[in-house]
Design a protein around this motif. Structure first.
Motif, short mmCIF file in Angstrom:
data_model
loop_
_atom_site.label_atom_id
_atom_site.label_comp_id
_atom_site.label_asym_id
_atom_site.label_seq_id
_atom_site.Cartn_x
_atom_site.Cartn_y
_atom_site.Cartn_z
N SER A 167 18.57 -13.41 -40.21
CA SER A 167 18.25 -12.47 -39.37
C SER A 167 18.79 -13.01 -37.70
N GLY A 168 18.70 -14.12 -37.57
CA GLY A 168 18.88 -14.50 -37.31
C GLY A 168 20.09 -14.86 -36.35
N CYS A 169 20.73 -14.45 -36.83
CA CYS A 169 22.24 -14.53 -36.51
C CYS A 169 22.81 -13.29 -35.68
N PRO A 170 23.27 -13.41 -34.48
CA PRO A 170 23.20 -11.98 -33.98
C PRO A 170 25.06 -11.70 -33.95
N TYR A 171 25.74 -12.28 -34.93
CA TYR A 171 27.04 -12.20 -35.31
C TYR A 171 27.28 -12.25 -37.00
N GLY A 172 25.94 -11.88 -37.35
CA GLY A 172 26.31 -11.91 -39.25
C GLY A 172 27.01 -12.39 -39.70
N VAL A 173 27.36 -13.39 -39.05
CA VAL A 173 28.54 -15.12 -40.15
C VAL A 173 27.60 -15.40 -41.27
N ILE A 174 25.49 -15.98 -41.35
CA ILE A 174 25.29 -16.64 -42.16
C ILE A 174 25.47 -15.88 -43.06
N ASP A 175 24.89 -16.22 -44.13
CA ASP A 175 24.69 -15.64 -45.81
C ASP A 175 25.20 -16.39 -46.70
N ARG A 176 23.33 -15.21 -47.60
CA ARG A 176 22.80 -16.74 -49.37
C ARG A 176 24.11 -16.08 -50.31
N ARG A 177 24.39 -17.45 -50.86
CA ARG A 177 25.11 -16.47 -51.96
C ARG A 177 24.16 -16.45 -53.53
N PRO A 178 25.01 -15.49 -53.80
CA PRO A 178 23.60 -14.67 -54.98
C PRO A 178 23.17 -15.66 -55.96
N ASP A 179 23.79 -16.15 -56.37
CA ASP A 179 24.05 -17.61 -58.08
C ASP A 179 22.40 -18.57 -57.32
N ASP A 180 22.26 -19.11 -55.94
CA ASP A 180 21.41 -19.70 -55.88
C ASP A 180 20.12 -19.24 -55.19
N GLY A 181 20.91 -18.77 -53.94
CA GLY A 181 19.94 -18.22 -52.86
C GLY A 181 20.48 -18.79 -51.40
N ARG A 182 20.73 -20.00 -51.47
CA ARG A 182 20.67 -20.77 -50.68
C ARG A 182 21.70 -20.27 -49.34
N ALA A 183 21.93 -20.54 -48.06
CA ALA A 183 22.69 -20.33 -47.32
C ALA A 183 23.96 -21.51 -46.78
N GLN A 184 24.88 -20.50 -46.16
CA GLN A 184 25.90 -20.81 -46.80
C GLN A 184 26.98 -20.21 -45.48
N LYS A 185 27.63 -21.23 -44.83
CA LYS A 185 28.51 -21.20 -42.97
C LYS A 185 29.82 -22.25 -43.49
N CYS A 186 30.62 -22.07 -42.33
CA CYS A 186 31.41 -22.62 -41.91
C CYS A 186 30.63 -24.08 -41.05
N THR A 187 30.87 -25.18 -41.88
CA THR A 187 30.66 -26.44 -41.28
C THR A 187 31.73 -27.15 -40.19
N LEU A 188 32.38 -26.73 -39.74
CA LEU A 188 33.40 -26.99 -38.88
C LEU A 188 33.72 -28.38 -39.61
N CYS A 189 33.75 -28.11 -40.89
CA CYS A 189 34.51 -30.24 -41.82
C CYS A 189 33.91 -30.68 -41.04
N TYR A 190 32.64 -30.76 -41.60
CA TYR A 190 31.57 -31.78 -40.68
C TYR A 190 32.32 -33.48 -41.47
N ASP A 191 32.45 -32.82 -42.66
CA ASP A 191 32.98 -34.00 -43.28
C ASP A 191 34.40 -34.64 -42.72
N ARG A 192 35.29 -34.11 -42.37
CA ARG A 192 36.44 -34.45 -42.02
C ARG A 192 36.08 -35.65 -40.34
N LEU A 193 35.64 -34.50 -39.83
CA LEU A 193 34.96 -35.13 -38.32
C LEU A 193 34.80 -36.16 -38.06
N HIS A 194 34.41 -36.34 -39.23
CA HIS A 194 33.96 -38.69 -39.07
C HIS A 194 35.18 -39.09 -40.24
N ASP A 195 36.23 -38.59 -40.31
CA ASP A 195 36.57 -39.65 -40.47
C ASP A 195 38.06 -39.03 -39.74
#
Length: 304
Positions: A167-195
């Motif tokens: 409810s805090g996202c004005p774009y409706g981007v972030i959402d919870r995965r049905p199986d475990d309820g945890r929030a999911q969204k783009c990370t801008l490939c954080y792991d790739r940026l480190h490399d």
């Protein structure tokens, strides 16, 4: 105010404000929808690299769009806008008007003679990694955090699935995965940026519609691209999410659009819900002080 004026103001040092010292420049996405061909290579690359579950093949009954919107299992969404041109609007632009090679298809006409009254707009949508991120502000567990690159990432092992960020996202981007309820969204490939690698979606884009890089450089590139399109007669070209004075303080992922944001399913004037929190706390403090003063005065009057 011109686009150049709106881009001239610096974006806040969000990584520094989050406590990162000696951090790299803020990075992000510039998505030029005028050269998007709807191939969905970005969607596939995102799912493959980040192990995002497949979300089915639902053609929605009215479009070639099989995903519909961003969600817990769709971190990149290629929107298809298939509709007749609005009354009074110019016909769809030929590829060369947009700076693209003319399509060489059997029986196809290019140039002004090949324009039609039907338009097919495409745009690859993604998390905006806002300067003022509402999801980050309301997270009670610290699962959401600001990285040294200025992006916003969810730590899955800390998320408790409360859903406040949704409810805090004005774009409706972030959402919870049905199986475990945890929030999911783009990370801008954080792991790739480190490399030192660019995000998977930008790497896979065959037309450079998705451009990754330092945000200040991308903003300059975007202003030049809009100016170029205007000179070619594509006067409807405009930027979305680029303005530091907007309701989210400027986005880390912004777009060049060929129509109003609503046409692409984007809010015309997004405002982060927590933007007024400092003022609200200030007013609450003043009200509490006044209430306390009134109580003291009333108690003192009774004693006399």
């Amino acid at each position: 105010m011109s686009i150049e004026d709106r881009l001239s103001g610096p974006l806040p040092d969000v990584a520094g404000e989050a406590g990162h010292t000696g951090h790299p420049p803020r990075v992000g996405f510039f998505t030029d929808t005028s050269v998007c061909i709807g191939c969905k290579a970005c969607e596939v690359a995102c799912k493959e690299w980040n192990a995002v579950p497949e979300d089915g093949l639902d053609l929605l009954g009215m479009s070639f769009d099989n995903t519909g919107a961003l969600g817990a299992n769709t971190w990149r969404h290629v929107a298809f806008v298939e509709q007749p041109s609005p009354p009074g609007a110019p016909p769809s632009n030929a590829p060369e008007d947009l700076g693209m090679p003319a399509f060489d298809l059997p029986g196809a006409e290019t140039g002004a003679d090949g324009r039609t009254d039907f338009r097919w707009l495409m745009s690859s949508d993604v998390c905006k990694h806002c300067t003022h991120a509402g999801c980050l502000d309301v997270c009670p567990t610290g699962a959401l955090f600001r990285t040294e690159f200025g992006t916003v990432v969810v730590q899955q092992d800390i998320c408790n699935g409360c859903g406040y960020c949704v409810s805090g996202c004005p774009y409706g981007v972030i959402d919870r995965r049905p199986d475990d309820g945890r929030a999911q969204k783009c990370t801008l490939c954080y792991d790739r940026l480190h490399d030192g690698l660019e995000p998977a979606c930008a790497k896979a884009c065959p037309t450079d519609s998705i451009q990754f890089g330092e945000l200040d450089e991308l903003r300059e590139r975007a202003a030049h691209r809009v100016e170029q399109l205007h000179e070619r007669g594509v006067t409807e070209a405009r930027l979305y999410g680029h303005d530091p004075a907007d309701g989210v303080g400027g986005a880390g992922a912004f777009f060049l659009l060929l129509d109003e944001p609503e046409v692409y399913g984007l809010p015309p004037d997004p405002v982060v819900p927590t933007r007024e929190l400092p003022a609200m706390w200030k007013y609450a403090g003043v009200a509490a002080s006044a209430l306390l003063a009134a109580a003291v005065a009333a108690f003192g009057g009774r004693r006399r």
